[in-house]
Write a protein that holds these residues in place. Structure first.
Motif, short mmCIF file in Angstrom:
data_model
loop_
_atom_site.label_atom_id
_atom_site.label_comp_id
_atom_site.label_asym_id
_atom_site.label_seq_id
_atom_site.Cartn_x
_atom_site.Cartn_y
_atom_site.Cartn_z
N TYR A 31 0.83 -1.20 0.00
CA TYR A 31 0.00 0.00 0.00
C TYR A 31 0.87 1.25 0.00
O TYR A 31 1.80 1.37 0.80
CB TYR A 31 -0.91 0.04 1.23
CG TYR A 31 -2.17 -0.78 1.09
CD1 TYR A 31 -2.12 -2.16 1.17
CD2 TYR A 31 -3.39 -0.17 0.86
CE1 TYR A 31 -3.27 -2.92 1.03
CE2 TYR A 31 -4.54 -0.92 0.72
CZ TYR A 31 -4.48 -2.30 0.81
OH TYR A 31 -5.61 -3.04 0.67
N TRP A 52 5.16 2.22 -1.81
CA TRP A 52 5.14 0.93 -1.11
C TRP A 52 6.43 0.69 -0.34
O TRP A 52 6.41 0.32 0.82
CB TRP A 52 4.98 -0.21 -2.12
CG TRP A 52 3.71 -0.32 -2.84
CD1 TRP A 52 2.59 0.47 -2.70
CD2 TRP A 52 3.40 -1.27 -3.86
NE1 TRP A 52 1.61 0.06 -3.56
CE2 TRP A 52 2.08 -1.00 -4.28
CE3 TRP A 52 4.09 -2.31 -4.45
CZ2 TRP A 52 1.45 -1.75 -5.27
CZ3 TRP A 52 3.47 -3.06 -5.42
CH2 TRP A 52 2.16 -2.78 -5.82
N ALA A 96 -4.72 5.14 2.63
CA ALA A 96 -3.98 4.04 2.01
C ALA A 96 -4.57 3.73 0.63
O ALA A 96 -5.78 3.81 0.44
CB ALA A 96 -4.04 2.80 2.89
N THR A 97 -3.68 3.35 -0.28
CA THR A 97 -4.11 2.97 -1.63
C THR A 97 -3.22 1.86 -2.16
O THR A 97 -2.02 1.83 -1.86
CB THR A 97 -4.06 4.17 -2.59
OG1 THR A 97 -4.38 3.72 -3.92
CG2 THR A 97 -2.70 4.83 -2.61
N THR A 98 -3.79 1.00 -2.97
CA THR A 98 -3.01 -0.04 -3.63
C THR A 98 -2.35 0.46 -4.91
O THR A 98 -1.54 -0.24 -5.50
CB THR A 98 -3.88 -1.26 -3.96
OG1 THR A 98 -5.01 -0.83 -4.74
CG2 THR A 98 -4.37 -1.95 -2.70
#
Length: 124
Positions: A31, A52, A96-98
């Motif tokens: 993330y 990440w 949070a982000t992928t």
């Protein structure tokens, strides 16, 4: 995914604070993490983001050189804030982000998980 921000408080102009955001329910290393803030009467705005691996960071111009974003292997992301100004007063949110990295690092549209926010007040 749960994000728990902490570390806010009252500080005088020129002082420092370190915000923390503890993440759970996710594979943290996959993330990208970000910090945003909402000042009184204003829209939420981007502050900083970290990739990440932690090798890439990006900052809003208003905080560049004063704030530092970092992350560790204990599922925590930090925002070290130095030389604080009254205009830094806001509720600070971690997110949070992928999406590891994109063409617009300041966009909040990439983020799908948000913490509850922690209040930072800078007195003059």
């Amino acid at each position: 995914v749960q994000l728990q921000a902490s570390g806010g408080g009252l500080v005088q102009a020129g002082g420092s604070l370190r915000l923390s955001c503890a993440a759970s329910g996710l594979t943290f290393s996959r993330y990208r993490m970000g910090w945003f803030r909402r000042a009184p009467g204003k829209e939420r705005e981007f502050v900083a983001t970290i990739s990440w691996s932690g090798s890439l960071t990006y900052y809003a111009d208003s905080v560049k050189g004063r704030f530092t974003i970092s992350r560790d292997e204990r599922n925590t992301v930090y925002l070290q804030m130095n030389t604080l100004k009254p205009e830094d007063t806001a509720i600070y949110y971690c997110a949070a982000t992928t999406v590891n990295w994109s063409n617009n690092q300041a966009s909040e549209n990439d983020y799908d998980s948000w913490g509850q926010g922690t209040l930072v007040t800078v007195s003059s």
